[in-house]
Design a protein around this motif. Structure first.
Motif, PDB file in Angstrom:
ATOM      1  N   ARG A 136       4.948   9.366   6.726  1.00 20.42           N
ATOM      2  CA  ARG A 136       4.559   8.317   5.806  1.00 20.42           C
ATOM      3  C   ARG A 136       3.432   7.520   6.439  1.00 20.42           C
ATOM      4  O   ARG A 136       3.524   7.119   7.593  1.00 20.42           O
ATOM      5  N   PRO A 137       2.355   7.286   5.686  1.00 10.64           N
ATOM      6  CA  PRO A 137       1.261   6.533   6.288  1.00 10.64           C
ATOM      7  C   PRO A 137       1.733   5.126   6.636  1.00 10.64           C
ATOM      8  O   PRO A 137       2.524   4.548   5.901  1.00 10.64           O
ATOM      9  N   PHE A 138       1.278   4.596   7.719  1.00  7.66           N
ATOM     10  CA  PHE A 138       1.550   3.227   8.160  1.00  7.66           C
ATOM     11  C   PHE A 138       2.970   3.003   8.672  1.00  7.66           C
ATOM     12  O   PHE A 138       3.313   1.909   9.082  1.00  7.66           O
ATOM     13  N   TYR A 139       3.828   4.028   8.609  1.00  6.85           N
ATOM     14  CA  TYR A 139       5.179   3.792   9.110  1.00  6.85           C
ATOM     15  C   TYR A 139       5.133   3.395  10.583  1.00  6.85           C
ATOM     16  O   TYR A 139       5.859   2.498  11.029  1.00  6.85           O
ATOM     17  N   ASP A 140       4.255   4.054  11.333  1.00  5.27           N
ATOM     18  CA  ASP A 140       4.148   3.765  12.763  1.00  5.27           C
ATOM     19  C   ASP A 140       3.823   2.300  13.006  1.00  5.27           C
ATOM     20  O   ASP A 140       4.328   1.687  13.932  1.00  5.27           O
ATOM     21  N   TYR A 141       2.960   1.763  12.150  1.00 11.96           N
ATOM     22  CA  TYR A 141       2.612   0.350  12.297  1.00 11.96           C
ATOM     23  C   TYR A 141       3.846  -0.521  12.107  1.00 11.96           C
ATOM     24  O   TYR A 141       4.126  -1.413  12.909  1.00 11.96           O
ATOM     25  N   LEU A 142       4.606  -0.256  11.041  1.00  8.35           N
ATOM     26  CA  LEU A 142       5.808  -1.052  10.776  1.00  8.35           C
ATOM     27  C   LEU A 142       6.773  -0.943  11.951  1.00  8.35           C
ATOM     28  O   LEU A 142       7.354  -1.927  12.393  1.00  8.35           O
ATOM     29  N   GLU A 143       6.915   0.272  12.441  1.00  4.57           N
ATOM     30  CA  GLU A 143       7.852   0.483  13.537  1.00  4.57           C
ATOM     31  C   GLU A 143       7.401  -0.282  14.789  1.00  4.57           C
ATOM     32  O   GLU A 143       8.213  -0.868  15.497  1.00  4.57           O
TER      33      GLU A 143
ATOM     34  N   VAL B 103       0.842  -1.201   0.000  1.00 10.68           N
ATOM     35  CA  VAL B 103       0.000   0.000   0.000  1.00 10.68           C
ATOM     36  C   VAL B 103       0.874   1.246   0.000  1.00 10.68           C
ATOM     37  O   VAL B 103       0.630   2.193  -0.744  1.00 10.68           O
ATOM     38  N   ILE B 104       1.930   1.216   0.820  1.00  8.92           N
ATOM     39  CA  ILE B 104       2.821   2.374   0.867  1.00  8.92           C
ATOM     40  C   ILE B 104       3.458   2.587  -0.505  1.00  8.92           C
ATOM     41  O   ILE B 104       3.529   3.697  -1.011  1.00  8.92           O
ATOM     42  N   ARG B 105       3.881   1.483  -1.117  1.00  9.30           N
ATOM     43  CA  ARG B 105       4.549   1.580  -2.414  1.00  9.30           C
ATOM     44  C   ARG B 105       3.599   2.152  -3.451  1.00  9.30           C
ATOM     45  O   ARG B 105       3.953   3.005  -4.247  1.00  9.30           O
ATOM     46  N   GLU B 106       2.360   1.678  -3.417  1.00 11.40           N
ATOM     47  CA  GLU B 106       1.428   2.107  -4.453  1.00 11.40           C
ATOM     48  C   GLU B 106       0.893   3.507  -4.225  1.00 11.40           C
ATOM     49  O   GLU B 106       0.407   4.145  -5.159  1.00 11.40           O
TER      50      GLU B 106
END
Lengths: 177, 886
Positions: free
Chosen positions: B252-259, B240-243
């Motif tokens: 960046r959206p969702f970065y917090d989730y990854l972190e 999703v981030i890539r697209e």
């Protein structure tokens, strides 16, 4: 495509000969000759490594192979080169431990061949068409063993918990040796 | 498979005991007759099935007749109620992969099992049936499969879900109907069921970006239990981030989730998240740091798999971001002695990327020690790392060149040797001091080189570089030795190289002539032809010929036609009195798929494979345009648009256009494809009516001489426009050409053609064509330092819109500017949004834009506040004009 996938699971003996193998990716190894040459390469490449305490890992021919040895048996799980190594290792551990439970701790080639039906069922319960079905060795073993209700089958005298207890005992004995 | 009887006498007789000793296919097939007994012996039958499976597993194959026979007798075993036997029956049915008419025989038995009370029967019958069915059956069993997906027993649910994943490949329309059930299964308390459900749900929706985005949003907030499902979710999140396509960092959206996943308790999740972060497009050092920290911890793990995973990831990061990885250098160094050679190699090559000049010598010593016991593919990785290190620290070339020449002498396969040779060639080109020693290393290598390809490459290179050295004569011996010792291909190549020395070094000319004359007696005609040709051109046959520029051009000049075109022309050429004319080969570069997909769908492959950068479209266009004399004085190309289609798909002639913007000119490049095999088009040109583009006047055009079937070609039109002004206008296009009939059997075109025309769609030059997408790395800093001197603010109503995303995208496309810091992504259901853009306006004026959007929840009416800052008030006004008129 982004789902983790397993390309093959191999159980070879100490000379690299097949005990039981299962390929999930026919396009990578379309013929038996291709499969055999892959097994030969994997075996030769990993033969000298010490994969008896911890699982080891190697990378070649565009694949990642994690492996572990016990006695005269060599366990391998192969995935694509971009696969998460720890997912492959989890599958390997599940296979390895489930075989240990099913063979009641006597994990060697002779025992594996004598219980080949259990080994094949075990493979069938771990991965379906490349997709991981189950990685918990206890669950895998119980799914396999619960099928062997038949009177003469080796595990029939024991319930699963007994089998587990015997396996643990056997392992403990080996450790104390 | 039968083992040799000799084994019996072996002293390892006991060890070699196997229940399958002496097993033989024919006998087992005989034994399989027990399946037909009226009184089934379940245990015996199980054993026979195991033997059959053993044979299959060992690679034995059954003939069609044998397989059918076994299959039919196996189907009889459904009569037995023995669970163990049934399990083996399932297994062998899958292994026999029966044909469609055989499947019918077991269908009813399997369907019965699918509805059994025994969980194991249900789960396995589903897996077997879905494996062997061909789809026609699927509608019959669909109802049961949907039930099974939400079955209380997790094994049954998983069996149905996994089967669904497989079936989606062949019968997507059916599986897609199961969405609701799959959605329920996602909430399952059983870890593996959740994993399988998430995988299937994503695959069902994968072509719907919005749905995937929603799925990810809800799952990242929800409760994902299984580590495997968590890994999946991380992959989908990265997608999703890539697209969302933001090349910018920041929020960046969702970065917090990854972190947050970096703190998960399962190592596989941590690794997956760390890897996802390192692979983020345009990842910043700040984003990288937490990922590198967890990977660093893995480096000292006792588990080899974990160390490998960490060092492999860090190795990849070091290619693009060496600095953050230097923190791990101490841990990396201790891995050089790792038992696992793959880990050691990766550690070494990482250090080669992150190390500094002073550590080079020490590293080289360590590498030399272990080079001999690693595989070729690792050696290639090391060689490539050393090459880039050498380019980074040219002063160290001696040590590195020595290393390369040493390993060149050792054993190795083609790919490995090629990597070394390529590296030496690159070092010779880029480091002048390394030239002489490098060339000699190559000379020594071809003295004993088993690879024709490498020999010819090196000889070609020697011919170019050798004559320019201080003492060219010392290479002659190595080259002439080839003429004696090698195969025809290498000999021919050596002859060409000799000729180059003769052409460039006058003092060597007489000696070269002697050597070339000897080659006239070679057994191979190509070698003789070349020798004769060169003796003629260089004057070695006694005639007086000056080694003038023509000869040098001939020997050294590169072919100025694209090889693909030359190949096509040569194929079309038929031997006749008329010689082949190289001038008849079209010089136009075939239009390449320049509009490549932005998102690189494939991850970088291979251990340490360099990230493949996007093809430099601009450079390709510049080269193309500057090769056309009419356009060569247009000065620097400012911008080339993406191709705009001027025809509907699948029409007779496909035409798209690329708009090239110069300071005071605009060039339209029409890429044309003729899709009719029976036609050859000639003198193709686009006729343009520019009456609705007052500021443009046509100055030059270049027609396309010939447009054969399925070979794209280009025609160009150039317009002059006022300098530095973003002139806009509308152009109507008419494709004009001469069409000739082609005989489909012979491929020959008729003599006479007919003039014809083909209407194309209109083309517009818009304001966005004058703005380059140029990102800034810290928008706030850029904004502040730009200052408010030329700030222009205004508000606009954008009318009713579906949602804010649509409004934001519309404005971004209108302005043709680069969204920064991921601000083009609108959180779902939000009522207001701020988006920042940056770009460069024609005349090299930097422009920054801040957009504030608001949407009325009931009327869907969107309002926008536009703030522009630039280095020029007129440009700021121009941006507002674009929006006002758009």
């Amino acid at each position: 495509e982004s789902c983790p996938s397993i390309k093959n699971i191999l159980l070879l003996d100490s000379e690299g000969k097949r005990v039981a193998v299962k390929y999930y990716s026919e396009e990578d190894w379309p013929t038996n000759a291709a499969k055999e040459s892959f097994e030969k390469a994997v075996f030769t490449k990993t033969q000298k490594t010490n994969a008896r305490t911890e699982a080891e890992i190697a990378m070649f021919e565009g694949t990642i192979v994690v492996y572990k040895f016990v006695q005269d048996l060599h366990f391998f799980v192969t995935g694509g080169e971009n696969e998460n190594e720890l997912i492959l290792a989890t599958v390997l551990q599940g296979f390895f431990d489930a075989v240990g439970i099913l063979l009641r701790g006597n994990v060697d080639k002779k025992e594996a061949l004598e219980n080949l039906d259990l080994i094949l069922l075990c493979l069938d319960e771990i991965v379906d068409g490349g997709i991981i079905l189950e990685t918990d060795s206890n669950v895998i073993a119980s799914k396999v063993a619960s099928h062997s209700i038949d009177a003469g089958a080796p595990l029939s005298e024991q319930t699963i918990s007994q089998a587990l207890a015997t396996a643990r005992e056997h392992l403990a004995r080996q450790l104390l040796k | 498979m039968a083992q040799p009887l000799a084994k019996k006498d072996d002293d390892r007789d006991d060890e070699e005991y196997s229940p399958f000793l002496g097993i033989e296919k024919g006998a087992v097939l005989q034994e399989a007759r027990v399946f037909n007994d009226p009184q089934l012996d379940a245990r015996r039958c199980s054993q026979v099935i195991t033997k059959l499976l053993y044979l299959l597993n060992q690679g034995e194959s059954f003939t069609k007749v044998e397989a059918t026979e076994v299959f039919f007798s196996v189907t009889k075993l459904f009569q037995s109620r023995d669970i163990g036997l049934r399990r083996m029956v399932y297994l062998i049915i899958k292994e026999l992969s029966p044909s469609a008419d055989e499947v019918i025989i077991v269908t009813s038995s399997l369907m019965k099992d699918m509805n059994s009370k025994t969980d194991m029967y249900r789960a396995n019958a589903i897996r077997v049936l879905c494996r062997i069915t061909d789809g026609t059956l699927l509608t019959q069993i669909e109802r049961y499969l949907k039930q099974a997906i939400v079955d209380k027993n997790p094994v049954v649910a998983s069996a149905a879900l996994v089967s669904g994943i497989h079936l989606l490949q062949t019968n997507p329309e059916i599986v897609k109907r199961w969405s609701n059930e799959v959605q329920d299964a996602v909430q399952s308390r059983a870890a593996l069921v959740q994993f399988h459900a998430v995988a299937l749900l994503h695959q069902i929706r994968q072509n719907d970006r919005l749905a995937v985005s929603k799925l990810v949003t809800s799952l990242t907030r929800g409760n994902v239990r299984s580590p495997l499902a968590q890994c999946l979710l991380i992959r989908y999140t990265s997608q999703v981030i890539r697209e969302s396509g933001n090349a910018q960092a920041g929020d960046r959206p969702f970065y917090d989730y990854l972190e947050a996943c970096l703190r998960h308790k399962a190592e596989m999740v941590i690794l997956e998240a760390a890897r996802a972060i390192t692979e983020l497009h345009g990842v910043t050092p700040r984003e990288l740091t937490p990922a590198i920290t967890v990977l660093q911890l893995f480096l000292s793990s006792s588990k080899p798999v974990l160390r490998f995973a960490a060092v492999r990831t860090l190795n990849k990061v070091a290619m693009t971001h060496p600095v953050p990885v230097t923190n791990c250098n101490i841990d990396m160094e201790s891995l050089i002695s790792d038992q696992n050679r793959s880990i050691a190699t990766l550690a070494i090559t990482t250090l080669l990327k992150t190390g500094n000049e002073s550590s080079v010598d020490r590293l080289m010593k360590q590498i030399t020690n272990f080079m001999s016991d690693i595989a070729d593919e690792f050696k290639i990785v090391v060689v490539e790392a050393i090459r880039s290190l050498c380019l980074k620290f040219p002063l160290k070339f001696r040590a590195l060149m020595n290393f390369l020449s040493n390993i060149l002498r050792e054993e190795g396969g083609f790919e490995y040797k090629k990597a070394i040779v390529d590296s030496i060639v690159i070092l010779i080109r880029d480091i002048p001091d390394a030239k002489e020693s490098g060339l000699l290393h190559l000379c020594e290598f071809i003295e004993d080189c088993e690879f024709t390809y490498l020999s010819t490459q090196i000889l070609h290179f020697l011919g170019i570089e050798g004559p320019k050295t201080s003492d060219p004569s010392k290479y002659i011996r190595y080259i002439y030795n080839r003429v004696h010792l090698e195969n025809a291909t290498v000999r021919a190549s050596a002859v060409s190289t000799l000729a180059k020395f003769g052409a460039m070094v006058d003092s060597l000319k007489p000696r070269v002539f002697i050597l070339l004359r000897r080659c006239l007696f070679d057994s191979d005609d190509e070698v003789r032809d070349r020798a004769t040709l060169y003796l003629n051109t260089l004057g070695g046959d006694g005639s007086v010929v000056e080694t003038d520029n023509d000869v040098k051009d001939f020997l050294f000049g590169s072919l100025d036609v694209p090889l693909v075109n030359l190949e096509t022309s040569l194929k079309n050429y038929e031997a006749s009195e008329e010689p082949f004319d190289i001038n008849s080969v079209p010089k136009e570069v075939k239009s390449q798929p320049l509009a490549e997909k932005k998102a690189q769908s494939k991850k970088p492959t291979g251990l340490g494979a360099p990230p493949t950068g996007p093809a430099s479209t601009v450079a390709a266009y510049e080269a193309l345009l500057s090769s056309i004399p009419e356009f060569s004085n247009f000065r620097k190309l400012f911008k080339s648009s993406a191709p705009v289609e001027l025809t509907e798909p699948e029409t007779e002639y496909a035409v798209n256009v690329v708009k090239h913007i110069f300071d005071s000119h605009v060039v339209f490049q029409y890429n044309c494809t003729n899709t009719i095999p029976e036609q050859l088009l000639e003198d193709v040109i686009v006729v343009v009516d520019a009456s609705e583009a007052e500021e443009f006047s046509e100055v030059a055009s270049r027609s396309l001489r010939s447009l054969p079937y399925d070979t794209p070609g280009q025609t160009f039109l150039a317009f002059e426009k006022p300098e530095g002004v973003p002139a806009v206008g509308k152009f109507t296009n008419l494709l004009r050409f001469i069409v000739k009939e082609v005989d489909p059997t012979t491929g020959e075109a008729e003599e006479d053609g007919v003039e014809d025309e083909y209407q194309l769609e209109d083309l517009e030059v818009v304001a966005a064509d004058y703005i380059l997408k140029v990102p800034v790395f810290n928008f706030k800093n850029a904004w502040d330092s730009m200052g408010a001197d030329f700030e222009r603010v205004d508000e606009y109503g954008l009318g009713p819109r579906e949602n804010l995303t649509e409004a934001v995208n519309a404005v971004i496309n209108l302005l043709g500017m680069q969204p920064c810091e991921g601000t083009e992504v609108v959180a779902s259901n939000s009522r207001s949004h701020t988006c920042v853009l940056s770009g460069v306006y024609i005349g090299n004026v930097k422009v920054l834009v801040r957009l504030l959007f608001g949407i009325d929840s009931s009327s869907k009416e969107v309002a926008m506040k536009l703030t522009v800052r630039s280095e020029d008030g007129a440009v700021s006004d121009a941006i507002h004009e674009i929006v006002a008129s758009g």
